[in-house]
Motif scaffolding. Structure first.
Motif, mmCIF file in Angstrom:
data_model
loop_
_atom_site.group_PDB
_atom_site.id
_atom_site.type_symbol
_atom_site.label_atom_id
_atom_site.label_comp_id
_atom_site.label_asym_id
_atom_site.label_seq_id
_atom_site.Cartn_x
_atom_site.Cartn_y
_atom_site.Cartn_z
ATOM 1 N N PHE A 8 0.827 -1.207 0.000
ATOM 2 C CA PHE A 8 0.000 0.000 0.000
ATOM 3 C C PHE A 8 0.866 1.264 0.000
ATOM 4 O O PHE A 8 0.658 2.175 -0.809
ATOM 5 N N ILE A 9 1.834 1.322 0.872
ATOM 6 C CA ILE A 9 2.701 2.506 0.976
ATOM 7 C C ILE A 9 3.579 2.633 -0.269
ATOM 8 O O ILE A 9 3.711 3.718 -0.839
ATOM 9 N N GLY A 10 4.167 1.535 -0.708
ATOM 10 C CA GLY A 10 4.983 1.573 -1.923
ATOM 11 C C GLY A 10 4.172 2.014 -3.122
ATOM 12 O O GLY A 10 4.614 2.834 -3.939
ATOM 13 N N GLY A 11 2.961 1.484 -3.256
ATOM 14 C CA GLY A 11 2.081 1.868 -4.355
ATOM 15 C C GLY A 11 1.711 3.341 -4.312
ATOM 16 O O GLY A 11 1.618 3.999 -5.351
ATOM 17 N N GLY A 12 1.519 3.865 -3.118
ATOM 18 C CA GLY A 12 1.213 5.293 -2.977
ATOM 19 C C GLY A 12 2.357 6.159 -3.461
ATOM 20 O O GLY A 12 2.145 7.119 -4.219
ATOM 21 N N PHE A 13 3.570 5.830 -3.053
ATOM 22 C CA PHE A 13 4.739 6.586 -3.516
ATOM 23 C C PHE A 13 4.879 6.506 -5.036
ATOM 24 O O PHE A 13 5.133 7.508 -5.705
ATOM 25 N N GLY A 14 4.715 5.306 -5.587
ATOM 26 C CA GLY A 14 4.828 5.130 -7.027
ATOM 27 C C GLY A 14 3.769 5.913 -7.785
ATOM 28 O O GLY A 14 4.049 6.556 -8.799
ATOM 29 N N SER A 15 2.534 5.890 -7.291
ATOM 30 C CA SER A 15 1.438 6.604 -7.955
ATOM 31 C C SER A 15 1.656 8.111 -7.938
ATOM 32 O O SER A 15 1.398 8.794 -8.930
ATOM 33 N N VAL A 16 2.118 8.635 -6.822
ATOM 34 C CA VAL A 16 2.369 10.082 -6.731
ATOM 35 C C VAL A 16 3.493 10.487 -7.687
ATOM 36 O O VAL A 16 3.384 11.494 -8.394
ATOM 37 N N LEU A 17 4.538 9.698 -7.740
ATOM 38 C CA LEU A 17 5.639 10.011 -8.657
ATOM 39 C C LEU A 17 5.172 9.940 -10.109
ATOM 40 O O LEU A 17 5.518 10.789 -10.928
ATOM 41 N N ARG A 18 4.347 8.936 -10.444
ATOM 42 C CA ARG A 18 3.812 8.841 -11.802
ATOM 43 C C ARG A 18 2.953 10.059 -12.127
ATOM 44 O O ARG A 18 3.014 10.613 -13.216
ATOM 45 N N PHE A 19 2.149 10.513 -11.185
ATOM 46 C CA PHE A 19 1.316 11.696 -11.380
ATOM 47 C C PHE A 19 2.184 12.915 -11.688
ATOM 48 O O PHE A 19 1.907 13.674 -12.612
ATOM 49 N N LEU A 60 17.753 -8.936 -1.469
ATOM 50 C CA LEU A 60 16.606 -8.222 -0.916
ATOM 51 C C LEU A 60 15.691 -9.185 -0.174
ATOM 52 O O LEU A 60 15.495 -10.317 -0.597
ATOM 53 N N SER A 61 15.109 -8.691 0.903
ATOM 54 C CA SER A 61 14.154 -9.509 1.652
ATOM 55 C C SER A 61 12.811 -9.531 0.928
ATOM 56 O O SER A 61 12.549 -8.704 0.047
ATOM 57 N N GLN A 62 11.953 -10.437 1.320
ATOM 58 C CA GLN A 62 10.609 -10.521 0.737
ATOM 59 C C GLN A 62 9.844 -9.217 0.967
ATOM 60 O O GLN A 62 9.124 -8.748 0.090
ATOM 61 N N ASN A 63 10.011 -8.614 2.132
ATOM 62 C CA ASN A 63 9.330 -7.346 2.424
ATOM 63 C C ASN A 63 9.848 -6.211 1.535
ATOM 64 O O ASN A 63 9.064 -5.368 1.093
ATOM 65 N N GLN A 64 11.145 -6.181 1.288
ATOM 66 C CA GLN A 64 11.701 -5.158 0.397
ATOM 67 C C GLN A 64 11.176 -5.336 -1.027
ATOM 68 O O GLN A 64 10.861 -4.365 -1.703
ATOM 69 N N ILE A 65 11.073 -6.582 -1.472
ATOM 70 C CA ILE A 65 10.540 -6.859 -2.811
ATOM 71 C C ILE A 65 9.078 -6.422 -2.898
ATOM 72 O O ILE A 65 8.668 -5.803 -3.880
ATOM 73 N N LEU A 66 8.305 -6.734 -1.874
ATOM 74 C CA LEU A 66 6.894 -6.324 -1.871
ATOM 75 C C LEU A 66 6.766 -4.807 -1.929
ATOM 76 O O LEU A 66 5.944 -4.266 -2.671
ATOM 77 N N PHE A 67 7.558 -4.095 -1.131
ATOM 78 C CA PHE A 67 7.495 -2.634 -1.105
ATOM 79 C C PHE A 67 7.946 -2.032 -2.435
ATOM 80 O O PHE A 67 7.258 -1.181 -2.996
ATOM 81 N N LEU A 68 9.088 -2.493 -2.943
ATOM 82 C CA LEU A 68 9.683 -1.885 -4.137
ATOM 83 C C LEU A 68 9.060 -2.372 -5.447
ATOM 84 O O LEU A 68 8.664 -1.557 -6.283
ATOM 85 N N ALA A 69 8.999 -3.679 -5.654
ATOM 86 C CA ALA A 69 8.531 -4.219 -6.940
ATOM 87 C C ALA A 69 7.013 -4.210 -7.034
ATOM 88 O O ALA A 69 6.438 -3.612 -7.943
#
Length: 122
Positions: A8-19, A60-69
């Motif tokens: 959720f947090i990673g997606g929010g950052f990505g969406s704002v940057l895309r905007f 990378l840990s599974q959590n890092q992959i979830l956040f970033l990828a």
């Protein structure tokens, strides 16, 4: 629950940057979606780097992959906007822009993923 929050947090950052990229790079005058193209290509490069690092010695840990990828890259890149922009090209009869945008997006996007994975291979 932690994994959902990371995506959720990673997606929010990505969406704002895309905007932001779309706001400054999409051209209302020509209708050419440079911002969407740039976001999708950069996102493809990033996911290649991220997953390349993940495969390389489990860097990378599974959590890092979830956040970033999954989160960031998933929010940053956008197939739905790409599809809509192609619909606009087709509806307006601009078949050349449709063809160039579609082919370039797929070819350059795939190459960007391969480049990202290649860059972290060494």
């Amino acid at each position: 629950m932690k994994q959902f929050l990371l995506v959720f947090i990673g997606g929010g950052f990505g969406s704002v940057l895309r905007f932001i990229i779309g706001k400054y790079l999409n051209s209302p005058a020509t209708g050419i979606p440079y911002g969407t193209f740039a976001a999708n290509i950069l996102g493809s490069l990033l996911i290649g780097i991220i997953l390349g690092l993940a495969l390389k010695n489990n860097t990378l840990s599974q959590n890092q992959i979830l956040f970033l990828a999954t989160g960031f890259c998933g929010g940053f890149t956008t197939f739905s906007t790409f599809a809509y922009e192609n619909h606009v090209f087709l509806k307006s009869g601009d078949f050349m822009s449709f063809a160039i945008y579609t082919i370039a997006s797929f070819v350059v996007g795939f190459l960007a993923v391969f480049l990202g994975m290649y860059l972290v291979k060494s």
